[in-house]
Design an enzyme around this catalytic site. Sequence first.
Site, mmCIF file in Angstrom:
data_model
loop_
_atom_site.group_PDB
_atom_site.id
_atom_site.type_symbol
_atom_site.label_atom_id
_atom_site.label_comp_id
_atom_site.label_asym_id
_atom_site.label_seq_id
_atom_site.Cartn_x
_atom_site.Cartn_y
_atom_site.Cartn_z
ATOM 1 N N SER A 178 -28.671 15.401 -4.267
ATOM 2 C CA SER A 178 -29.472 14.470 -5.047
ATOM 3 C C SER A 178 -30.736 14.048 -4.312
ATOM 4 C CB SER A 178 -28.617 13.254 -5.449
ATOM 5 O OG SER A 178 -29.319 12.420 -6.346
ATOM 6 N N HIS A 179 -30.889 12.761 -4.073
ATOM 7 C CA HIS A 179 -32.101 12.188 -3.507
ATOM 8 C C HIS A 179 -32.108 12.215 -1.982
ATOM 9 C CE1 HIS A 179 -28.927 9.255 -3.839
ATOM 10 N NE2 HIS A 179 -29.483 8.549 -2.870
ATOM 11 N N ASP A 343 -36.594 12.900 -8.442
ATOM 12 C CA ASP A 343 -35.918 13.101 -7.160
ATOM 13 C C ASP A 343 -35.501 14.549 -6.932
ATOM 14 O OD1 ASP A 343 -33.835 13.152 -9.057
ATOM 15 O OD2 ASP A 343 -32.387 12.420 -7.589
ATOM 16 N N ASP A 345 -32.775 16.468 -7.417
ATOM 17 C CA ASP A 345 -32.159 17.284 -8.464
ATOM 18 C C ASP A 345 -32.646 16.938 -9.861
ATOM 19 O OD1 ASP A 345 -30.817 14.817 -8.342
ATOM 20 O OD2 ASP A 345 -28.984 15.652 -9.172
ATOM 21 N N ASP A 347 -32.652 14.004 -11.656
ATOM 22 C CA ASP A 347 -31.994 13.051 -12.553
ATOM 23 C C ASP A 347 -32.501 11.621 -12.385
ATOM 24 O OD1 ASP A 347 -30.794 12.504 -10.119
ATOM 25 O OD2 ASP A 347 -28.733 12.533 -10.889
ATOM 26 N N ARG A 348 -33.311 11.358 -11.369
ATOM 27 C CA ARG A 348 -33.855 10.015 -11.169
ATOM 28 C C ARG A 348 -35.354 10.006 -11.461
ATOM 29 N NH1 ARG A 348 -30.649 6.948 -6.324
ATOM 30 N NH2 ARG A 348 -28.616 7.946 -6.647
ATOM 31 N N LYS A 432 -28.028 11.300 -16.240
ATOM 32 C CA LYS A 432 -29.347 10.680 -16.249
ATOM 33 C C LYS A 432 -30.389 11.778 -16.131
ATOM 34 C CE LYS A 432 -28.534 9.229 -11.420
ATOM 35 N NZ LYS A 432 -27.075 9.288 -11.341
#
Length: 608
Positions: A178-179, A343, A345, A347-348, A432
Amino acid sequence: MAFSSSMINSFILSSFKPQQSILSFPSISYGDSFKPRKPLLPFRIRSVPTLIRATSSSSFPATIAEPEGIKINSIPSKPIKGQKTGTSGLRKKVKVFMQENYLANWIQALFNSLPPEDYKNGVLVLGGDGRYFNREAAQIIIKIAAGNGVGKILVGQEGILSTPAVSAANGGFIMSASHNPGGPEYDWGIKFNYSSGQPAPESITDKIYGNTLSISEIKIADIPDVDLSKTGVTKFGSFSVEVIDPVSDYLELLESVFDFQLIRSLISRPDFRFTFDAMHAVTGAYAKPMFVDKLGASPDSIANGIPLEDFGHGHPDPNLTYAKDLVNILYAENGPDFGAASDGDGDRNMILGRRFFVTPSDSVAVIAANAREAIPYFKDGVKGLARSMPTSGALDRVPTGWKFFGNLMDAGKLSVCGEESFGTGSDHIREKDGIWAVLAWLSIIAHRNKDKKAGEKLISVADVVKEHWATYGRNFFSRYDYEECESEGANKMVAYLRETASKSKTGDKYGSYVLQFADDFTYTDPVDGSVVSKQGVRFVFSDGSRIIYRLSGTGSAGATVRVYIEQFEPDASKHDLDAQVALKPLIDLALSLSKLKDFTGREKPTEY
């Protein structure tokens, strides 16, 4: 004991040649304000250790029952400690995943946890954010999937697929931390999205962990590496791998949600300037096809638009700390009208106006308030709204974590949802979605300005948010993160807070604040009745102010302590106060109440 050299080579990926970028893009120009980061990795052939090896006394792997045309080998293995799986999958440092059988054990444990009818002769999706180790991992996952009877793997070109794109394809494997930062010394992760594309429920993740503790073999197909650099189908007997364009299907989905012509009319205005920072992460693969080719943005409006294995030395977390370059540009004299970032991947998201930051809590509330009139997908209205528990009270209460939204969506009870950790989305998928949030905001701004003629003052991001505050009041909100704390001290702090909350009673005084209640939040799913406890220690006061303490599971090392502070302000004359100023008395109380410095040794947060 190792097996044959031909099989070892199939996991070493000896032909792998890392490049400056993960994908081949046309030349992208950058404005003077943006300086693309240099890649960490030099152009060289990377030597990768053996990642799968027999761990029993057997000299060679055993051959087991085979699908048509494929030899399947059973590789003896043993449990490896530390593979506890959460909502966000399994995240560790890259070097941990590169240990013998570490990734292979987890993938096999996953298949051991699923009903065979969920995957036998079926189709699974595989993609990731382009970070270091994804290419090697993709080959391992493909071979173990084939070894367990999967019929077909759909994989994004070069292994690239954003988390929202995987969810849109009804789930599969997501290679991402992720982030969190990427590169040889940093983070890697693997996650499985289930059935309709939502993160695997705890009933599955608990089984995966249990099976990692008892694993004895890895079933793996004896097939060569698949060329992921070009689209097309590769067949091995009854098993096939299809390399797909990572953008086209997801773009088509978003075109069915939004009015692209309306957005294009805004972006193409000479008096509107737009900037998107992909942070050298996965949305770089989507930014040019979507914002430039489809919506008419200038190529130099895309910053850091080439995915890199180490995110260009960056930390791909779109917030005021790690997206500082973008923040500086939007807060500069005569900065752009609209700025956004996503971010690792995809999703943010972070949304900015000129000299104006939109908090994630405000963002989801504003989208919800404007969805019906600005976004065609919601023309018949929204079915319901939801927020994670620590998110400010602009929306109704649900627990922490995106996995809890999926049931509500599937039951037709939820349309728009968000969480304070820069996650926003809707029921178009079960994750998200960073780009969705950017398009939602562009839709709102475009709708509000659709009748504005050239030369007329445009309604800005700040105007939309301040109008929302004037109507509903402002929830001042801040989150303090203390990353990579010693786990022992962090756990002792939370235990202390739970004990304090359990002994507290209504009417207790905390400085000028009067306690309404304190608890450790428990959520009961209204759809299936499942109960999840210990979701965050809450101190809620009589004026609606809240302090919440949680340990986050989204990092790869140590513990991240998160402190959430919120205070509602109905007085419009105070809405322009800086959040840190408005919240200072409550922040001071939060730090003293928790004895955070005593337990963790931390003087100040990593970010806020």
